[in-house]
Every structure is written in structure tokens, then in C-alpha cells.
Scaffold this motif. Structure first.
Motif, mmCIF file in Angstrom:
data_model
loop_
_atom_site.group_PDB
_atom_site.id
_atom_site.type_symbol
_atom_site.label_atom_id
_atom_site.label_comp_id
_atom_site.label_asym_id
_atom_site.label_seq_id
_atom_site.Cartn_x
_atom_site.Cartn_y
_atom_site.Cartn_z
ATOM 1 N N THR A 127 0.860 -1.181 0.000
ATOM 2 C CA THR A 127 0.000 0.000 0.000
ATOM 3 C C THR A 127 0.897 1.231 0.000
ATOM 4 O OG1 THR A 127 -1.695 -1.182 1.247
ATOM 5 C CG2 THR A 127 -1.829 1.219 1.233
ATOM 6 N N ASP A 132 1.487 5.569 -1.666
ATOM 7 C CA ASP A 132 1.066 6.742 -2.422
ATOM 8 C C ASP A 132 2.036 6.967 -3.569
ATOM 9 O OD1 ASP A 132 -0.885 7.097 -0.512
ATOM 10 O OD2 ASP A 132 0.240 8.622 0.606
ATOM 11 N N VAL A 160 -3.391 -4.372 -9.574
ATOM 12 C CA VAL A 160 -3.189 -2.972 -9.217
ATOM 13 C C VAL A 160 -4.543 -2.332 -8.963
ATOM 14 C CG1 VAL A 160 -2.261 -0.745 -9.953
ATOM 15 C CG2 VAL A 160 -1.079 -2.860 -10.603
ATOM 16 N N ASN A 161 -4.762 -1.957 -7.713
ATOM 17 C CA ASN A 161 -6.018 -1.315 -7.318
ATOM 18 C C ASN A 161 -7.238 -2.128 -7.754
ATOM 19 O OD1 ASN A 161 -4.624 0.879 -6.127
ATOM 20 N ND2 ASN A 161 -4.410 1.842 -8.150
ATOM 21 N N LEU A 167 -0.842 3.883 -11.925
ATOM 22 C CA LEU A 167 -0.916 4.192 -10.507
ATOM 23 C C LEU A 167 -1.757 5.428 -10.240
ATOM 24 C CD1 LEU A 167 2.805 3.535 -9.450
ATOM 25 C CD2 LEU A 167 0.847 1.975 -9.313
ATOM 26 N N GLU A 168 -2.369 5.448 -9.081
ATOM 27 C CA GLU A 168 -3.189 6.562 -8.633
ATOM 28 C C GLU A 168 -2.536 7.193 -7.404
ATOM 29 O OE1 GLU A 168 -6.951 4.775 -7.899
ATOM 30 O OE2 GLU A 168 -7.270 4.191 -10.000
ATOM 31 N N ARG A 226 -3.329 6.985 -4.311
ATOM 32 C CA ARG A 226 -3.233 5.934 -3.289
ATOM 33 C C ARG A 226 -3.401 4.592 -4.007
ATOM 34 N NH1 ARG A 226 -3.630 4.813 2.308
ATOM 35 N NH2 ARG A 226 -2.447 6.751 2.438
ATOM 36 N N ASN A 227 -2.488 3.636 -3.714
ATOM 37 C CA ASN A 227 -2.472 2.388 -4.462
ATOM 38 C C ASN A 227 -2.357 1.191 -3.548
ATOM 39 O OD1 ASN A 227 -1.995 3.434 -7.442
ATOM 40 N ND2 ASN A 227 -0.625 4.599 -6.091
ATOM 41 N N VAL A 228 -3.002 0.104 -3.960
ATOM 42 C CA VAL A 228 -2.851 -1.198 -3.329
ATOM 43 C C VAL A 228 -2.475 -2.180 -4.436
ATOM 44 C CG1 VAL A 228 -3.928 -3.040 -2.018
ATOM 45 C CG2 VAL A 228 -4.542 -0.651 -1.546
#
Length: 842
Positions: free
Chosen positions: A53, A55, A77-78, A96-97, A99-101
Motif C-alpha cells: 500500500t 502513495d 493494481v487497485n 498508478l493513482e 493511493r495504491n494497493v
């Protein structure tokens, strides 16, 4: 997706990891590994996954996650699966954004090299043991991660394992459930730490529990080892040192122990002495003494325990941003290990061993052409791997000892307390620490930093005496605060009469001591309290005094400085090997410090093998073996000295067979061993390998010994004994196995190499010189750095000239810098050998 081994050579660079850290802010990593198949030694892989997790800053819509494994099954990804883009070392993720998981699932490889997740099968009971070792960058061999020290995260682990196994990680166990074919164990989330100090261990480990309390704080302690080693685990002593250390450091650093529990696990086939994983410190099994052990060995173990404990603050709580500042943790931990060993009362003579062993390591490293500043330039991870050396550890610790004296111990620890308070759970650089120490001490530390942290090499100190005074002469001038010890002969003893404190800065410094009668001084020892980092030279009259009375000097630290001065003089061709061996033969039997005795005998054996003139080596070896044999029989029964001399006999008996009949007689029970000698498995193997190297032990002898000691240690010694037989075809087979048999573990490889090199029999292996130079570059590319390094160093041909190595260096200017560094260092060692031998032959 599966990628071949040849793709797994990507090296992480400082510049690219700095860019990644600038754009990615990591928060947490959740790891799940499944080790239920570990008992099946034919199964090379295990399932692994990590969910990260983090940013991503604007403009950073893509990055990579590090993973060196067998295959990757899925990248999410997310919540959205992505096509796997993996080159064997880097998993590319896109879209990617802020906030990413990101979850990466795949299969990792069990290790036999001590890198990543090492798997070991105990030959005693067939049980399987696992542990991880990552520094500097092998976490990525076990689960996907951001493999750089400045990207800290909160880590949580879930580990599946066979039922009945002990399963450990950095955090405390919080849940355990039965699953098919085993158990699943979950661990508490850690506070922010770097990837290289995360850890997992699993297997039927033997455990001894303890605890430590201070006020309202309580820490659960554990000491673990393999079940078959349990009878040899002196857990009470280990726990005592641990409690002393926690008492000391928590007060000295004004910062409570941050990591919850404190497990210490002794593991097989370990590449290091120990590793500071918070909550789960790993140690080499060499610290579980299965045979007789000396006070010096126990002191060394305590030093390592305290070294790793210091890392809980220096390195784990505050961490260097990149490996340039590796010294920020290693130099401090090395200093703190000895300092705390003394301060806690565990081993009051720890600085004696430091002066003899650790500083000796630093002096030798600092005279190599590849020496580097304590604050080093580390462009990539291969360079980082090789900088775990005598400069980063022992030289750094030596100058820190000097710094503590410079700013004062109270100010030093106040500065450390401020440093931890300001940077807890963060990453730091040199200026951060200097600022904290300057604030506490009121001193400007830039001049000190420039003189000691950013320079290379070492000064040499000697005293020139005249009828009316004396002058300290210094090469490579640096600022020193030293004490000059002045000794006079009192009958057969050398007695310290005076000590002169002096600041030495320039190339020549007059000694202002009008009350000293220099003509009456028999021995002058610059730096006799070992307060600074410098190579000491003795003048001719002092050398004569030492030759007559070294062992009569009361202070062990002063003796340590003198022993070191003698050894450096041998290495620099200023003291002939024959005279040095005579001094050792006269004074080592009377040496009361176990560490100094062990060092003196080890240096004597090294000098015989490397520095003695060819035409004198046999006679010198025979004389030294006679000395060791007589000292063994004269030593007090069951004493440290007796054990040290028994080991010295074994070391020299590999090149001199004068006592082969007696050694065989003792091993076979025909002749009585010296009264009180612990003829345990370790000593028996040492003697048997020596006999094998001189042709006085057979395969049948080794088989018989293995039958009495079928342990992991016994099997390694057996491998060495077989390869040590002085037959050309035997050495040839061992040579080929070392290079080609990839089933050998790290320790099995070392045992094989030891057999190849046994007895220094160049006549049996010189035919492989060309093969060595043909192999090393392809080996560096194909094997892990740990295995490749052992092969390159261990099988280097110590020929009669440097021509072959010079030719390789000139023809391989584009070889990996880390490989070239090793070869350059080996060349320097060979050149020194030839230079020292040549100087005595003229």
C-alpha cells in the motif's frame, strides 16, 4: 510467468532507487508465504505474495516492485489484474493513482546459498529448518518488495508451515489456525522498518524462553537452535548477556526497546556472524559451542549479541537512506558491542580483543588498493555487498572510539539520544548525526569528519629517540591524541614507568617531557592504550626489549598493541619471519589473554604459509610445530591455553608431518592425550584433516570418524578431509566439484575449497591456474554473488608472480566492478606475499 536464471542479475542503483523513493511513499506491506512443502527437498519453490500500500506522487503513474524468484502468477493494481511485466528482477506496474494497493503473487525459490530463504536438512534427524537472510538486498528473493533501506513500511506476515513447527517473524505471534497439511500463523504488524531487516524462520527449533523487565516494560526473550544442537545451547549465558545489554542500551539511549519481543535464533549454514532483524535476530551456529570453548570465544559471542542489540537503535530505529552511510549503523554497532561488553561487566577485557582482532582487520583492509573512506561511494548493490568490510566495521568503530574520547562520553550519548528522538523510524545521513553530536558537545565536528570519515589509509606512528628528547614521526598526518608508554626492564620484567599524553597532528611532533631520561627507557610504545587508529612501529631498542620481555608486560591492552605492531612489521617486511616466530615461540606460551594467544598462534601459522622464504619454510614449520607441541603438553589441564595450543598443533600439522605418529596415536586411543584435553569432535576433525593433508590419514580413517560424528559439522569436516588428501586426482576432482556442482550449499562449497587448499600444496593445484581465470567471469554472471565471491576468493592461485592476474585484469577492464575489486585485492595479497618473501631472501 517464468523467467530463466540468467535474467536474475539486475543490480539496483543508487540514482534509480532515489528517484523511486522521491515518487513513492510506502505505507504497509502484507506478506503471505506458504512453506508447507519445505520438507520435500525435491520441491525447489514455494508460493509467496505481497500486498503493498503506497502513495504515488503526481507524474509517477508507473514504478517497479523488486522480485527475484521462480515465477509470477498474478499482478493486481487497485483491484484490476495487469499483464505480468517481469524481467526476472523487476515487476513493472502501471496506471498508478495517488493511493495504491498492489498485490504480486508468485513462487519463490528455496536457497542453498544463505541468501533469501535458506533451507537446511539436518542429517542427524532429517528435520528441515528454514530462515531468511536479506542484507543488503535479498528480501526480493522471498517476497515482492521495494528493496531499498529508505522505503520503510509497517509489515505484517502470515506464514503457512507444517504442523508442529516453530514459526517466527519480526512481530509477535497473534493467531494460529490449522489448515490442510499444516498450520497458518499470523504475526503482529511491525513498526516502520526496511525490507532488509524483515525476517521469517520456521522449523522444529528448540526454544528456551526468558524475559526482561525494567519498570513497567517487559520484553519476552527467546533463544533457539536446531533440536540436535539443544544439548550444547548455553541459553542461560546468552540470556544473561541479553538482559545486561537491554539494561544498558535502554538507559544509555533514553529510548525504550522498540520492537516488542526479542528472539535470538542460531541457524545453520549462515553467511554472517549475525543479523539485526528487529524482534528476530539471527546468529551463526558457530556460536553454539558443541565442543570445548575458550573465554575469548564467549567474549566474542557476547560482543556479537551486543553488536546486534545496538542495531535495534542504530540501523533499525534510525536507518541510512542508502548504503553510502552503511557505517552509520555498522561502525556504531561495532563500537557499541565492545563498549557495552565492558560497561555491563560481561567481559571487562573486550577492548583488548578489539585492539587485536577488529583493528587488525581494519589495518589490513585499509592498506589494500581498494580501500575506501568510512563514508563510502556506493553506486549500486554489488558495491554495497562488498563494503561489509574492515573499513565500514572496524575502522569506523576505531574512529568512533576516538570521537567519544574527543567529545566526551556523556556528550556522545546525549547526542545519540537526540538523534534517536529526532529520527526514530526514519532514514538519515551523516549530517543528521553530526548535527546531533555537535549540539550535545558544543564542538565543530566537520574537521574531525573530514580527517577521519572522508579519507583513506592509515597513519604510521614511530618514536625517534635522541639523548635529550624524542620525536613522534607520523606518515599520512592526521590528528591523534595518544599516550606514549615508557617501559624499563626490571630484572626479567618490562615495567611501565611513565605515560606521556600527546596531541599529534603534523609529520613530526616533539615530545615535551623534560623529566624523562630517554637513555634509561628500554621500550617505547606509541598509543599503548590503543586510543587512536594508527599503525605502530617500534624502534630497534624497543624491539630488542620486546623480544626479551613481551609477555611480562602487565597490561593486556598494551601487550595487544605490541603484538599488533610486531605482526604489522612482518606484513610490511620490516621484521623477518624467523625472528617473529622466535618471539611468538618465546612469549605466546606465557600469554594469559586467550584472544591474544589465539591471534599470535594464528599469525604464526599464516606467516609460515605466506611469508616464510621457500628455502626456510620446512625448517621454520618444524620448529613452530615443536613449540606448539611442547606448549600443549605444558599448558594447565583443561585451560584455554591448552585448547589454543591443541588448535595451533592442528593448524601447523597440515604442512609439517613431524608429529603425525603421535597425533594418530592420540586419535586412535593408543597414546594418552595431554591431561585434561577435551578431545571433542571439533578438535579430532582438525587433527584428522591435518593428517589427511600430509598423507597420514586415509578414506577409511575419515569414514570411521564420520561414523562417530554424523552431524552437519561432521559431514563438512569429512568433505574437507577427503578433498585434502595429497593426490593430484583427488584435488582435481574437488576443484571441478567446487566450480561445477551447483547442489553444494554455501558451507559445503567452503568445505570443498578448504580441501583443495589444504596444506598449501601448490604443486597439486597449480595446473588449474588458467582454468581459474577462465572461470571467474562467467561464474560471477551465472551464480549468486555469495557463491561467486567464495569461489573467486577461495580458489585464487597464489603463484610465484602476479603475471597471470595482471593479464586477466588488463583483459577484463569491463568486468563487473565488484568482481574486479575482489581480484585486485587478491592480487595485492599475492604481491605482498612475494615482496615479504623476497625481502628475506636478499
Amino acid at each position: 510467468m517464468h523467467v530463466s536464471d540468467s535474467a536474475r542479475t539486475a543490480v539496483l542503483r543508487r540514482d534509480e532507487t532515489a528517484d523511486r523513493a522521491a515518487g513513492i511513499r510506502l505505507h504497509s506491506v502484507s506478506v503471505d508465504v506458504d512453506l508447507r512443502s519445505a520438507r520435500d527437498l525435491e520441491e525447489p519453490t514455494f508460493p509467496t505474495s505481497a500486498t503493498l500500500t503506497f502513495d504515488a506522487a503526481a507524474g509517477h503513474d508507473a514504478t517497479w516492485i523488486d522480485f527475484i524468484g521462480h515465477s509470477i502468477d498474478e499482478v493486481v493494481v487497485n483491484g484490476v489484474p495487469q499483464a505480468v511485466d517481469w524481467d526476472g528482477a523487476r515487476v513493472r506496474v502501471r496506471g498508478l493513482e495517488p493511493r495504491n494497493v498492489v498485490t504480486v503473487r508468485g513462487r519463490a525459490l528455496f536457497s542453498r546459498s544463505g541468501e533469501g530463504l535458506h533451507r537446511f536438512a539436518d542429517p542427524v534427524d532429517g528435520e528441515v529448518y528454514l530462515y531468511t537472510q536479506y542484507e543488503p538486498a535479498d528480501c526480493r528473493r522471498v517476497y515482492p518488495c521495494f528493496e531499498q533501506p529508505d522505503m520503510k513500511a509497517r509489515w505484517s506476515f502470515t506464514v503457512a508451515a507444517p504442523a508442529g513447527w516453530t514459526v517466527l517473524s519480526n512481530g509477535a505471534e497473534v493467531a494460529r489456525e490449522a489448515v490442510a497439511d499444516g498450520i497458518r500463523v499470523s504475526f503482529a504488524e511491525t513498526l516502520p522498518i526496511s525490507s532488509y531487516i524483515t525476517a521469517v524462520a520456521a522449523g522444529p527449533y528448540h526454544r528456551v524462553d526468558g524475559s526482561w523487565s525494567s519498570g513497567d516494560a517487559r520484553v519476552d526473550l527467546g533463544v533457539l537452535c536446531r533440536a540436535s544442537l539443544a544439548p550444547h545451547l548455553d541459553a542461560d549465558e546468552i540470556l544473561d548477556v541479553t538482559r545486561r545489554g537491554l539494561d544498558y542500551f535502554t538507559e544509555a539511549f533514553a529510548q525504550p526497546y522498540p520492537w516488542g519481543k526479542y528472539d535470538q535464533i542460531f541457524v545453520p549454514e549462515y553467511n554472517l556472524g549475525a543479523m539485526e532483524n528487529p524482534g528476530l535476530v539471527t546468529f551463526t551456529e558457530a556460536y553454539v559451542f558443541r565442543g570445548a570453548s575458550t573465554a575469548a570465544q564467549h567474549e566474542g559471542r557476547a560482543n556479537t549479541i551486543l553488536h546486534e542489540m545496538a542495531h535495534m537503535w542504530f540501523g533499525d530505529l534510525t536507518t541510512m537512506k542508502w548504503w553510502d552511510d552503511l557505517w552509520l549503523k555498522e561502525s556504531f554497532a561495532d563500537f557499541m558491542g565492545s563498549h557495552a561488553n565492558v560497561a555491563t561487566g560481561a567481559h571487562p577485557d573486550a577492548w583488548v580483543s578489539f585492539a587485536s582482532r577488529r583493528k587488525g582487520w581494519a589495518y589490513e583492509q585499509d592498506q589494500l588498493p581498494t580501500t575506501h573512506p568510512i563514508v563510502a561511494d556506493i553506486p549500486d548493490l554489488e558495491a554495497a555487498k562488498l563494503n561489509f568490510d574492515g573499513i565500514t566495521y572496524a575502522k569506523g568503530a576505531s574512529v568512533l572510539k576516538q570521537l567519544v574520547a574527543f567529545v566526551g562520553e556523556d556528550a556522545f550519548f546525549r547526542g545519540a539520544q537526540g538523534y534517536f528522538a529526532d529520527y526514530a523510524f526514519g532514514s538519515t545521513t551523516l549530517p543528521d548525526l553530526l548535527t546531533a553530536l555537535e549540539s550535545a558537545s558544543g564542538r565543530d565536528l566537520e574537521p574531525w569528519s573530514d580527517a577521519w570519515l572522508r579519507t583513506t589509509g592509515l597513519s604510521e606512528l614511530r618514536v625517534e629517540r635522541a639523548a635529550t628528547g624524542a620525536t613522534v614521526v607520523q606518515t599520512s598526518p592526521r590528528p591523534h591524541r595518544i599516550t606514549i608508554g615508557l617501559y624499563r626492564a626490571d630484572g626479567a620484567r618490562l615495567v611501565r614507568q611513565d605515560g606521556i599524553d600527546l596531541d599529534v597532528v603534523d609529520a613530526r611532533t616533539a615530545v615535551d617531557a623534560p623529566g624523562i631520561d630517554w637513555a634509561a627507557v628500554d621500550l617505547i610504545v606509541p598509543n599503548d592504550d590503543d586510543s587512536t587508529y594508527a599503525k605502530v612501529r617500534l624502534d630497534a631498542r624497543s624491539l630488542d626489549a620486546v623480544e626479551a620481555g613481551l609477555s611480562t608486560i602487565d597490561d593486556a591492552l598494551a601487550r595487544s598493541v605490541v603484538w599488533a605492531a610486531l605482526w604489522n612489521a612482518v606484513r610490511d617486511a620490516e621484521l623477518p619471519v624467523a625472528r617473529y616466530l622466535g618471539i611468538v615461540a618465546r612469549h605466546a606460551p606465557a600469554e594469559t589473554n586467550a584472544a591474544l594467544l589465539a591471534d599470535a598462534t594464528a599469525h604464526a601459522r599464516f606467516a609460515l604459509g605466506r611469508y616464510a622464504p621457500d628455502d626456510a619454510r620446512d625448517a621454520l614449520a618444524s620448529a613452530w610445530l615443536s613449540t606448539a607441541w611442547e606448549a600443549l603438553h605444558a599448558a594447565a589441564p583443561s585451560s584455554d591455553a591448552q585448547l589454543a595450543w591443541a588448535r595451533a598443533v592442528g593448524a601447523v600439522a597440515s604442512i609439517c608431518a613431524d608429529r603425525a605418529v603421535e597425533l594418530r596415536g592420540i586419535l586412535e586411543g593408543i597414546t594418552d592425550a595431554p591431561d585434561g584435553l577435551a578431545l571433542d569432535h571439533d578438535l579430532r576433525w582438525l587433527w584428522l584433516i591435518a593428517l589427511s593433508a600430509t598423507g597420514h590419514a586415509s578414506i577409511a580413517d575419515a569414514d570411521a570418524e564420520l561414523a562417530t560424528d554424523p552431524t552437519a559439522s561432521g559431514r563438512l569436516a569429512y568433505r574437507t578431509a577427503l578433498a585434502a588428501r595429497p593426490e593430484a586426482d583427488v584435488r582435481a576432482d574437488a576443484w571441478r566439484a567446487a566450480w561445477a556442482d551447483e547442489s553444494l550449499s554455501n558451507d559445503e562449497l567452503d568445505a570443498t575449497i578448504a580441501g583443495v587448499r589444504a596444506g598449501g600444496r601448490r604443486d597439486l593445484i597449480s595446473a588449474f591456474d588458467a582454468d581459474y581465470f577462465a572461470r571467474i567471469r562467467p561464474t560471477w554472471s551465472a551464480r549468486s554473488i555469495e557463491i561467486a565471491r567464495r569461489l573467486v576468493r577461495g580458489l585464487f592461485p597464489a603463484g610465484e608472480s602476479t603475471d597471470a592476474v595482471d593479464q586477466w585484469l588488463s583483459g577484463n577492464a569491463d568486468a563487473p566492478p565488484a568482481l574486479r575489486r575482489i581480484v585486485i585485492e587478491l592480487r595485492d595479497g599475492l604481491a605482498r606475499d612475494l615482496r615479504v618473501r623476497g625481502a628475506q631472501a636478499t
